[in-house]
Design a protein around this motif. Structure first.
Motif, mmCIF file in Angstrom:
data_model
loop_
_atom_site.group_PDB
_atom_site.id
_atom_site.type_symbol
_atom_site.label_atom_id
_atom_site.label_comp_id
_atom_site.label_asym_id
_atom_site.label_seq_id
_atom_site.Cartn_x
_atom_site.Cartn_y
_atom_site.Cartn_z
ATOM 1 N N ASP A 156 36.451 -23.774 -0.762
ATOM 2 C CA ASP A 156 36.160 -22.674 -0.045
ATOM 3 C C ASP A 156 34.536 -22.126 0.096
ATOM 4 O OD1 ASP A 156 38.778 -22.115 0.155
ATOM 5 O OD2 ASP A 156 39.072 -20.668 -1.278
ATOM 6 N N PHE A 157 34.249 -21.661 1.242
ATOM 7 C CA PHE A 157 32.890 -20.998 1.448
ATOM 8 C C PHE A 157 33.231 -19.722 1.310
ATOM 9 C CE2 PHE A 157 32.362 -25.311 2.899
ATOM 10 C CZ PHE A 157 30.846 -25.890 2.624
ATOM 11 N N SER A 158 32.219 -18.727 1.066
ATOM 12 C CA SER A 158 32.261 -17.246 1.091
ATOM 13 C C SER A 158 30.870 -16.793 1.381
ATOM 14 C CB SER A 158 33.057 -16.561 0.243
ATOM 15 O OG SER A 158 32.185 -16.794 -1.025
ATOM 16 N N ARG A 159 30.805 -15.585 2.036
ATOM 17 C CA ARG A 159 29.490 -15.029 2.075
ATOM 18 C C ARG A 159 29.464 -13.522 1.841
ATOM 19 N NH1 ARG A 159 27.165 -11.641 6.212
ATOM 20 N NH2 ARG A 159 29.057 -12.010 7.306
ATOM 21 N N LEU A 210 35.609 -19.484 4.738
ATOM 22 C CA LEU A 210 35.517 -20.410 5.719
ATOM 23 C C LEU A 210 35.914 -21.890 5.141
ATOM 24 C CD1 LEU A 210 32.522 -19.602 7.721
ATOM 25 C CD2 LEU A 210 34.530 -18.560 7.974
ATOM 26 N N ARG A 211 36.497 -22.834 5.814
ATOM 27 C CA ARG A 211 36.687 -24.035 4.953
ATOM 28 C C ARG A 211 36.333 -25.356 6.240
ATOM 29 N NH1 ARG A 211 39.602 -24.674 0.083
ATOM 30 N NH2 ARG A 211 39.813 -26.946 0.839
ATOM 31 N N ALA A 212 35.914 -26.329 5.635
ATOM 32 C CA ALA A 212 35.485 -27.280 6.699
ATOM 33 C C ALA A 212 36.594 -28.108 6.963
ATOM 34 C CB ALA A 212 34.301 -28.334 5.915
ATOM 35 N N LEU A 245 28.805 -24.276 9.477
ATOM 36 C CA LEU A 245 29.591 -23.065 8.975
ATOM 37 C C LEU A 245 28.606 -21.676 9.070
ATOM 38 C CD1 LEU A 245 31.082 -24.871 6.072
ATOM 39 C CD2 LEU A 245 32.354 -24.115 8.038
ATOM 40 N N TYR A 246 27.411 -21.948 9.006
ATOM 41 C CA TYR A 246 26.670 -20.748 8.800
ATOM 42 C C TYR A 246 25.123 -21.073 9.202
ATOM 43 C CZ TYR A 246 29.896 -19.331 4.998
ATOM 44 O OH TYR A 246 30.979 -18.981 4.392
ATOM 45 N N ARG A 247 24.456 -19.982 9.855
ATOM 46 C CA ARG A 247 23.169 -20.130 10.438
ATOM 47 C C ARG A 247 22.515 -18.754 10.343
ATOM 48 N NH1 ARG A 247 20.558 -22.999 15.372
ATOM 49 N NH2 ARG A 247 18.723 -21.916 15.569
ATOM 50 N N SER A 248 21.230 -18.988 9.793
ATOM 51 C CA SER A 248 20.268 -17.865 9.949
ATOM 52 C C SER A 248 19.032 -18.336 10.525
ATOM 53 C CB SER A 248 19.745 -17.423 8.555
ATOM 54 O OG SER A 248 19.045 -18.552 7.961
ATOM 55 N N ALA A 249 18.173 -17.527 10.685
ATOM 56 C CA ALA A 249 17.000 -17.642 11.572
ATOM 57 C C ALA A 249 16.253 -19.171 10.882
ATOM 58 C CB ALA A 249 15.924 -16.537 11.591
ATOM 59 N N GLN A 250 16.347 -19.400 9.705
ATOM 60 C CA GLN A 250 15.575 -20.645 9.132
ATOM 61 C C GLN A 250 16.641 -21.762 8.374
ATOM 62 O OE1 GLN A 250 12.614 -18.302 6.672
ATOM 63 N NE2 GLN A 250 11.065 -18.631 8.446
ATOM 64 N N GLU A 298 28.263 -16.421 10.625
ATOM 65 C CA GLU A 298 29.282 -17.264 10.354
ATOM 66 C C GLU A 298 29.695 -18.097 11.609
ATOM 67 O OE1 GLU A 298 32.432 -15.009 8.696
ATOM 68 O OE2 GLU A 298 31.057 -14.650 6.857
ATOM 69 N N LEU A 299 29.789 -19.253 11.639
ATOM 70 C CA LEU A 299 30.091 -20.066 12.746
ATOM 71 C C LEU A 299 31.225 -20.461 13.149
ATOM 72 C CD1 LEU A 299 26.899 -22.376 12.522
ATOM 73 C CD2 LEU A 299 27.119 -20.206 13.682
ATOM 74 N N ARG A 300 32.453 -20.341 11.872
ATOM 75 C CA ARG A 300 33.784 -20.730 12.431
ATOM 76 C C ARG A 300 34.689 -19.802 11.874
ATOM 77 N NH1 ARG A 300 33.819 -23.958 15.424
ATOM 78 N NH2 ARG A 300 36.182 -24.257 14.873
ATOM 79 N N PRO A 301 35.835 -19.594 12.531
ATOM 80 C CA PRO A 301 36.769 -18.512 12.127
ATOM 81 C C PRO A 301 37.231 -18.396 10.693
ATOM 82 C CG PRO A 301 37.564 -19.946 13.996
ATOM 83 C CD PRO A 301 36.449 -20.629 13.542
ATOM 84 N N ALA A 302 37.545 -17.474 10.220
ATOM 85 C CA ALA A 302 37.899 -17.342 8.699
ATOM 86 C C ALA A 302 39.277 -17.891 8.634
ATOM 87 C CB ALA A 302 37.712 -15.923 8.329
ATOM 88 N N VAL A 303 39.573 -18.474 7.462
ATOM 89 C CA VAL A 303 41.248 -18.885 7.253
ATOM 90 C C VAL A 303 41.859 -17.819 6.253
ATOM 91 C CG1 VAL A 303 40.390 -21.626 7.154
ATOM 92 C CG2 VAL A 303 40.243 -20.150 5.020
ATOM 93 N N ARG A 304 40.885 -16.790 5.556
ATOM 94 C CA ARG A 304 41.645 -15.952 4.992
ATOM 95 C C ARG A 304 40.400 -14.957 4.653
ATOM 96 N NH1 ARG A 304 41.568 -19.670 1.324
ATOM 97 N NH2 ARG A 304 40.835 -19.102 -1.003
#
Length: 340
Positions: free
Chosen positions: A118-121, A210-212, A232-237, A148-154
């Motif tokens: 699991d990934f979380s933010r 999120l899950r790959a 899965l995630y992106r910021s400015a850097q 967040e670049l992908r849909p959530a799984v939960r």
């Protein structure tokens, strides 16, 4: 003559990569002598290893692996206990990847249980705490905002009690700046824990998981040797993704012209070949391929690793476990599978 290709790309995925043919023995060779420039010794590529399986121990602070002014990566392990306080970040989103075991994440946006993969933010300013069970997780502190670049799984929800045996109490809440690093707390005050968790009733936002492995079609089909990455995630850097390599002879190298490439080996084994040496990677290994360094992977069994691209350098702060060795092309050929 061993012919390979080098793909040179940029941090911005919209930038078209450049692909050039190279002689591998020269790509990996020492520079030729030059009367106008004295010889220079380059530091070999380095790895940091932590056991990928849980080892019982008492509470201790997270272990810093890489740290700069715009990114901090830590590893934490917990078992059957909580952190000693709630935590609020003033400047970063706090991301995590669950390596092993289970962990209950309690926040002002709700509570959820995290399992391996699991990934979380946790968005900036959201107070949170953890209750873990034979747990290993990796933390990424990234200046907000992070997309967040992908849909959530939960997603999280209001859960009272958040875990068995929980009783409402007054606990400390620590607020930090400077990527939530040690000794960067601003203030610590008591907080009514039940009121904090019930804040989720008034919040439309939730903590997403999120899950790959949730959407194989979302994998970016890249060249053998560099793998297929689901971002899965992106910021400015910063960009964070999950990379899979089924099998690779490692004849296509990739060079990031403007980004460090930090990797964490999740499963499988691979041989990382770089211009700064060769590393045999196993689960639990962290490695950083610096900007401008060509690298590829030789893989004979399915391999998975996390990929973190950073547009600014991120120095290693943990003690090195192993360093790259120099292998000749014939020695690399003996490690390569008979078919790509």
């Amino acid at each position: 003559m061993g012919l390979v290709h080098e793909i040179i790309d940029g941090f911005d995925p919209a930038e078209a990569p450049r692909r050039v043919a190279r002689r591998e023995e020269l790509l990996l060779a020492e520079p030729l002598p030059s009367p106008k420039r004295p010889p220079r010794s380059y530091r070999p590529i380095q790895a940091v290893h932590f056991p990928p399986h849980f080892v019982p121990q008492g509470f201790e602070p997270p272990k810093g692996i890489y740290e700069s002014d715009h990114l901090r990566i830590e590893r934490q392990t917990m078992a059957g206990f909580r952190q000693p306080f709630y935590h609020r970040n003033c400047d970063v989103d706090e991301l995590s990847y669950q390596v092993y075991g289970t962990r209950t994440l309690m926040t002002e946006l709700g509570t959820l249980d995290l399992v391996a993969g699991d990934f979380s933010r946790i968005p900036v300013t959201v107070a949170h705490d953890n209750h873990a069970h034979d747990d290993i997780h990796i933390l990424f502190y990234v200046p907000a905002p992070v997309a967040e670049l992908r849909p959530a799984v939960r997603a999280s929800d209001l859960v009272i009690p958040p875990f068995p045996g929980w009783e409402p109490a007054v606990r400390n809440l620590m607020t930090t700046e400077c990527l939530g690093g040690p000794e960067h707390d601003i203030v610590m005050t008591p907080v009514d824990e039940q009121m904090l968790l019930e804040q989720a009733k008034a919040e439309p936002e939730r903590i997403n998981v999120l899950r790959a492995d949730s959407d194989a079609a979302a994998l970016t089909d890249e060249t053998a040797g560099t793998g297929r990455t689901m971002w899965l995630y992106r910021s400015a850097q910063i960009r964070i993704g999950h990379t899979t390599i089924e099998r690779s002879a490692g004849r296509v190298y990739r060079t990031h012209r403007d980004a460090d490439d930090i990797q964490y080996q999740v499963s499988g084994r691979r041989v990382l070949v770089t211009q700064l040496g060769v590393l045999h990677l196993e689960p639990g290994d962290f490695v950083r391929v610096p900007v401008g360094v060509a690298a590829t992977s030789i893989v004979t069994e399915p391999s998975e690793h996390l990929t973190v691209l950073s547009a600014l350098a991120v120095p290693q702060v943990a003690e090195t476990t192993k360093s790259g060795e120099i292998l000749s092309v014939p020695e690399l050929d003996r490690l390569r599978p008979s078919t790509p």
